[in-house]
Scaffold this active site. Sequence first.
Site, PDB file in Angstrom:
ATOM      1  N   GLY A 175       0.798  -1.219   0.000  1.00  0.00           N
ATOM      2  CA  GLY A 175       0.000   0.000   0.000  1.00  0.00           C
ATOM      3  C   GLY A 175       0.830   1.267   0.000  1.00  0.00           C
ATOM      4  N   HIS A 195       4.193   1.654  -8.211  1.00  0.00           N
ATOM      5  CA  HIS A 195       3.177   0.609  -8.093  1.00  0.00           C
ATOM      6  C   HIS A 195       2.212   0.656  -9.295  1.00  0.00           C
ATOM      7  CE1 HIS A 195       4.001   1.426  -3.654  1.00  0.00           C
ATOM      8  NE2 HIS A 195       4.269   0.139  -3.757  1.00  0.00           N
ATOM      9  N   ARG A 247       8.700   4.667   1.522  1.00  0.00           N
ATOM     10  CA  ARG A 247       9.511   5.140   2.653  1.00  0.00           C
ATOM     11  C   ARG A 247      10.153   6.498   2.384  1.00  0.00           C
ATOM     12  NH1 ARG A 247      10.428  -0.750   3.398  1.00  0.00           N
ATOM     13  NH2 ARG A 247       9.684  -1.306   5.470  1.00  0.00           N
ATOM     14  N   LEU A 302       0.433   3.745  -2.199  1.00  0.00           N
ATOM     15  CA  LEU A 302       0.834   3.554  -3.595  1.00  0.00           C
ATOM     16  C   LEU A 302       1.391   4.817  -4.249  1.00  0.00           C
ATOM     17  CD1 LEU A 302      -2.150   1.289  -4.711  1.00  0.00           C
ATOM     18  CD2 LEU A 302       0.049   0.629  -3.705  1.00  0.00           C
TER      19      LEU A 302
HETATM   20  N1  ATP Z   1      10.130   2.643  -7.678  1.00  0.00           N
HETATM   21  C1  ATP Z   1       9.623   1.459  -7.972  1.00  0.00           C
HETATM   22  N2  ATP Z   1       9.693   0.998  -9.241  1.00  0.00           N
HETATM   23  C2  ATP Z   1       9.190  -0.228  -9.560  1.00  0.00           C
HETATM   24  N3  ATP Z   1       8.591  -1.038  -8.678  1.00  0.00           N
HETATM   25  C3  ATP Z   1       8.486  -0.614  -7.413  1.00  0.00           C
HETATM   26  C4  ATP Z   1       8.982   0.650  -6.989  1.00  0.00           C
HETATM   27  N4  ATP Z   1       8.727   0.797  -5.665  1.00  0.00           N
HETATM   28  C5  ATP Z   1       8.112  -0.325  -5.279  1.00  0.00           C
HETATM   29  N5  ATP Z   1       7.964  -1.178  -6.313  1.00  0.00           N
HETATM   30  C6  ATP Z   1       7.392  -2.518  -6.271  1.00  0.00           C
HETATM   31  O1  ATP Z   1       6.089  -2.475  -5.765  1.00  0.00           O
HETATM   32  C7  ATP Z   1       5.797  -3.692  -5.107  1.00  0.00           C
HETATM   33  C8  ATP Z   1       5.264  -3.378  -3.750  1.00  0.00           C
HETATM   34  O2  ATP Z   1       6.289  -2.742  -3.009  1.00  0.00           O
HETATM   35  P1  ATP Z   1       6.041  -1.933  -1.684  1.00  0.00           P
HETATM   36  O3  ATP Z   1       4.587  -1.846  -1.421  1.00  0.00           O
HETATM   37  O4  ATP Z   1       6.941  -2.444  -0.623  1.00  0.00           O
HETATM   38  O5  ATP Z   1       6.474  -0.474  -2.134  1.00  0.00           O
HETATM   39  P2  ATP Z   1       7.702   0.415  -1.784  1.00  0.00           P
HETATM   40  O6  ATP Z   1       7.408   1.771  -2.235  1.00  0.00           O
HETATM   41  O7  ATP Z   1       8.931  -0.278  -2.278  1.00  0.00           O
HETATM   42  O8  ATP Z   1       7.708   0.414  -0.242  1.00  0.00           O
HETATM   43  P3  ATP Z   1       8.964   0.391   0.677  1.00  0.00           P
HETATM   44  O9  ATP Z   1       9.504   1.745   0.651  1.00  0.00           O
HETATM   45  O10 ATP Z   1       8.340   0.002   1.947  1.00  0.00           O
HETATM   46  O11 ATP Z   1       9.895  -0.672   0.190  1.00  0.00           O
HETATM   47  C9  ATP Z   1       7.114  -4.485  -5.042  1.00  0.00           C
HETATM   48  O12 ATP Z   1       7.103  -5.437  -6.087  1.00  0.00           O
HETATM   49  C10 ATP Z   1       8.134  -3.404  -5.296  1.00  0.00           C
HETATM   50  O13 ATP Z   1       9.328  -3.903  -5.870  1.00  0.00           O
HETATM   51  N1  BAL Z   2       9.502  -3.447  -0.510  1.00  0.00           N
HETATM   52  C1  BAL Z   2       9.885  -4.524   0.373  1.00  0.00           C
HETATM   53  C2  BAL Z   2       9.019  -4.592   1.564  1.00  0.00           C
HETATM   54  C3  BAL Z   2       9.717  -4.258   2.827  1.00  0.00           C
HETATM   55  O1  BAL Z   2      10.602  -3.390   2.840  1.00  0.00           O
HETATM   56  O2  BAL Z   2       9.388  -4.863   3.856  1.00  0.00           O
END
Ligand code: ATP
Ligand code: BAL
Length: 282
Positions: free
Chosen positions: A31, A37, A189, A33
């Site tokens: 989430g 995403h 993050r 997003l």
């Molecule tokens: N910048 C990005 N480009 C492509 N895919 C992404 C990107 N950020 C996240 N994703 C993908 O989205 C999916 C869900 O990831 P997640 O919800 O953990 O998002 P996040 O923004 O990476 O969060 P976090 O900062 O907690 O890692 C994962 O497959 C992750 O690799």
């Molecule tokens: N995007 C990976 C999830 C995590 O940091 O826990």
Amino acid sequence: MQTIFSITELRKALGAERRAGKRIGFVPTMGNLHDGHIQLIHQSNATADITVASIFVNPLQFGENEDLDAYPRTLQSDSEKLAAADCDYLFAPNIDEMYPNGQVIQTQVEVPVISDLHCGTSRPGHFRGVATVVCKLFGMVQPDVAIFGEKDFQQLMVIRRMTEDLFLPVEVQGSPIARADNGLALSSRNGYLTPEELAIAPTLNRTIRNTISQIKAGRTDYSALQEEAQAVLEEAGFSRDYYNICNRYDLQAAKADDSELVLVAAAYLGKARLIDNMVIDL
Ligand SMILES: Nc1ncnc2c1ncn2[C@@H]1O[C@H](COP(=O)(O)OP(=O)(O)OP(=O)(O)O)[C@@H](O)[C@H]1O
Ligand code: BAL
Ligand SMILES: CC(C)(CO)[C@@H](O)C(=O)[O-]
């Protein structure tokens, strides 16, 4: 878009789609997003007839002192973004739906060796939590294809290994890293960063690019290159996690004669732990 909270309801809805011959695409997320995403949703729409996104902040993949409680939960705005991106179903199970027997006394999925490197070193048990929840989600959604971001390069490798080893009938696709114009990889993050830290954050990607140009120029003293980059990051205000030049296929430390490499990195900045990577073709 239909939002579903229970596995029973999900099975009913997706069973009907499957019987109608629809190819089901799946995008698992935690989430909050952003455009990274949404790119995964577009990729799923392009390859499948039906797209299912999940939102579940999985406690099993968080360490004790990590940001499980602080992790942003923004279901309403996430759901609007998914609907606008033509996602068909949002699956948002609660903790009891996902772990009806609690998080300890239940089957866990362990992908050995690769899970202990890099992010697995600084987040022990993290990839067991990821593999377990993704395996459960695959069982719930039963997708034909699942899309994961290459930002989590090691996670994508863990999931590919698990899917192959367990003969799960799911095609796993990667999707390129979505970045801001300044190179910063988009991440939920990043929202933890102050304006001052947001100005520093692109240094991580800039440093990676700089290391890669030195490798392309012929340097193979990888340990020294890693140390130089860590010093640059510290000077900019980051604290160390890891910065590793690796073989792209097993994520072990690169040898001087390896030609297909990836640089994987993570660093702390304020309250955030940022990750990034870039593949290197020599
Ligand atoms: N910048 C990005 N480009 C492509 N895919 C992404 C990107 N950020 C996240 N994703 C993908 O989205 C999916 C869900 O990831 P997640 O919800 O953990 O998002 P996040 O923004 O990476 O969060 P976090 O900062 O907690 O890692 C994962 O497959 C992750 O690799
Ligand atoms: N995007 C990976 C999830 C995590 O940091 O826990
Ligand atoms: C794949 C995932 C949704 C499993 O919780 C998570 O690790 C993530 O968001 O990358």
